[in-house]
Motif scaffolding. Structure first.
Motif, PDB file in Angstrom:
ATOM      1  N   PHE A 141       0.851  -1.061   0.059  1.00 28.95           N
ATOM      2  CA  PHE A 141       0.098   0.019   0.103  1.00 28.95           C
ATOM      3  C   PHE A 141       0.877   1.340   0.049  1.00 28.95           C
ATOM      4  O   PHE A 141       2.019   1.116   0.115  1.00 28.95           O
ATOM      5  CB  PHE A 141      -1.025   0.073   1.304  1.00 28.95           C
ATOM      6  N   MET A 143       1.046   5.560   0.919  1.00 24.35           N
ATOM      7  CA  MET A 143       0.805   6.598   1.498  1.00 24.35           C
ATOM      8  C   MET A 143       1.577   7.810   1.319  1.00 24.35           C
ATOM      9  O   MET A 143       2.894   7.793   1.140  1.00 24.35           O
ATOM     10  CB  MET A 143       0.874   6.160   3.154  1.00 24.35           C
ATOM     11  N   ARG A 192      -3.418   4.396   4.426  1.00 26.53           N
ATOM     12  CA  ARG A 192      -2.855   4.055   3.031  1.00 26.53           C
ATOM     13  C   ARG A 192      -3.155   5.360   1.906  1.00 26.53           C
ATOM     14  O   ARG A 192      -2.216   6.575   2.411  1.00 26.53           O
ATOM     15  CB  ARG A 192      -4.100   3.305   2.672  1.00 26.53           C
TER      16      ARG A 192
END
Length: 477
Positions: A141, A143, A192
């Protein structure tokens, strides 16, 4: 015959009866009952009503030890009745609660008791936990690197390799913090690549975190303020298809009911008055500071097109009329700017103070707002702080015990709480006060120059290692 059979020693070859009168039986029953009741009391030989009066007068730092005495003592020091009594007795204490960031994604809360000079670590917030490579598989993920209380967008998006556990709602970064009705609140943030609506509350009486009703809008880097014992949340950014979108919306949380209500959106009037559509599209308005002052929310604003920020005054919200108005010109234009366009301010005894960082990177000024003249005036000429280019937030402001405090971090990773003390009976801080400590070194906080009216006093220092300051709140419990 009402007797009790008793087996005696070897000398007794026959059964003997000890006659017990009905009165003696009652006496024994009362004695046994009293002994049981004594064991159930908080303090032997004292009614619990008196014991609670005694406990309520103890310093709150003692509660962390006396709760280990017994289950009943633990229940007592965690009861709302005890803290209600402390409030009635005028025995509440203001503690400083400080949020720090460890490494890239771990947030940690610490409490500081100014009376005992002790630091306490709060229970860990429910958080997202990353695990190493697992045979069960991997999940990626992404971010944004937006950490700390400032808006700092990295040139590249960092990738994180890991796997989340069941606590997948807690924000990593960009969360806002507030304090109302004796509790801490952590709101929103990034998880995320999306912004969150979740809200977590820490109750210092129960010493525990709990999740409360989420905000109506997902947001990160929003601003918070308290009016009439209600928590207001304004602005921030949300994640859209085109990137980060500044928010004009606002809402308010009522602690007594646990509900959120809508507040009229900020007009961002200055942004609407730009001369061309090109500038309107390029320069995005954003709330860069919020302070509750004189019964209103004062929201400073900026126009930005990363990495450029232009301060454009701000707007004020009046809960009586439920409407926004332009911020006074002097307040908006003279509000000191912090890195990345954010504003750092605090109200102490009804006076609005703001920190104005110096270009020398080792000091700063404290300004006070003069409402009558609609102007900011320097009240403290030199604040001994250390500003580091690599630090997201090297200093914070707080007000408790009726005095202004600065929280700063030095090169040795020590976080120090500094109090502005008067050296003479000049009354509250005023623009006529002379400049401060001649040197900026943390080794000279207790020294005083003859001409100084204010001296910085270190009231608490602790080595937290390589952590970043994120924010702080003061709670009176």
């Amino acid at each position: 015959m009402g007797g009790i059979l008793s087996l005696v020693g070897p000398r007794s070859r026959t059964n003997e009866y000890h006659e017990v009168s009905p009165n003696d039986t009652c006496k024994r029953q009362r004695l046994s009952s009293c002994t049981f009741e004594e064991r159930q009391r908080l303090i032997p030989n004292l009614p619990d009503e008196i014991s609670i009066q005694i406990i309520a007068r103890l310093p709150r730092i003692c509660y962390f030890d006396i709760r280990l005495v017994s289950r009943k003592w633990k229940e007592t020091v965690r009861s709302s009745e005890l803290f209600k009594l402390r409030k009635e007795l005028g025995g509440t204490e203001e503690w400083l609660y400080m949020l720090t960031k460890i490494e890239e994604d771990k947030l940690s809360w610490h409490a500081f008791d100014p009376l005992s000079k002790k630091w306490l670590r709060l229970p860990q917030m429910p958080n997202v936990v990353y695990e190493e490579e697992s045979s069960k598989g991997l999940s990626w993920f992404w971010m944004l690197n937006m950490v700390g209380p400032t808006i700092k967008i990295a040139d590249t998006i960092r990738g994180w390799l890991g796997r989340k556990n069941s606590f997948d709602q807690m924000p990593f970064c960009g969360c806002a913090i507030g304090a109302v009705d004796g509790c801490l609140y952590v709101l929103g943030g990034f998880y995320r690549s999306t912004t969150m609506r979740c809200v977590w509350r820490f109750d210092p009486i129960q010493n525990a975190w709990s999740e409360v009703r989420a905000m109506s809008a997902s947001r990160a880097y929003c601003k918070t303020g308290i009016l009439n014992n209600k928590l207001y949340v304004v602005g921030g950014v949300s994640r859209g298809r085109g990137g980060l979108i500044p928010l004009q919306s606002a809402e308010v949380f009522e602690p007594s009911t646990g509900t959120w209500s809508q507040v009229p959106s900020m007009p961002f009037a200055r942004a609407q008055a730009l001369p061309t559509a090109f500038l309107t599209d390029m320069l995005r308005p954003i709330a860069t500071g919020l302070t509750s002052y004189m019964g209103r929310l004062c929201v400073s604003q900026s126009l930005y097109s990363w990495p450029f920020f232009v301060d454009v005054g701000g707007e004020t919200y009046d809960p009586e009329t439920n409407s926004w108005d332009d911020m006074p010109i002097g307040m908006g234009e003279g509000w000191p700017a912090r890195q990345a366009g954010t504003k750092l301010s605090v109200v102490v005894d009804g006076e609005l103070y703001a920190f104005d960082p110096s270009s020398s990177l080792d000091s700063g000024k404290i300004k006070v707002y003069d409402q009558g003249e609609d102007a900011w005036k320097v009240v403290i000429g030199k604040v001994p702080i250390h500003d580091f280019a690599g630090s997201e937030s090297p200093y914070l402001l707080a007000g408790f015990h009726g005095k202004l405090h600065v929280i700063t971090k030095d090169v040795n990773h020590e976080i120090t709480v500094l109090r502005a003390d008067l050296c003479s009976n000049l009354g509250p801080l005023s623009p006529s006060s002379p400049s401060l400590l001649p040197g900026s070194s943390l080794d000279h906080f207790d020294s005083v120059a003859e001409s100084d009216a204010v001296v910085w006093k270190s009231i608490g220092t602790r080595d937290f290692g390589s952590v970043e300051l994120v924010g702080c709140q003061v709670i009176d419990v």
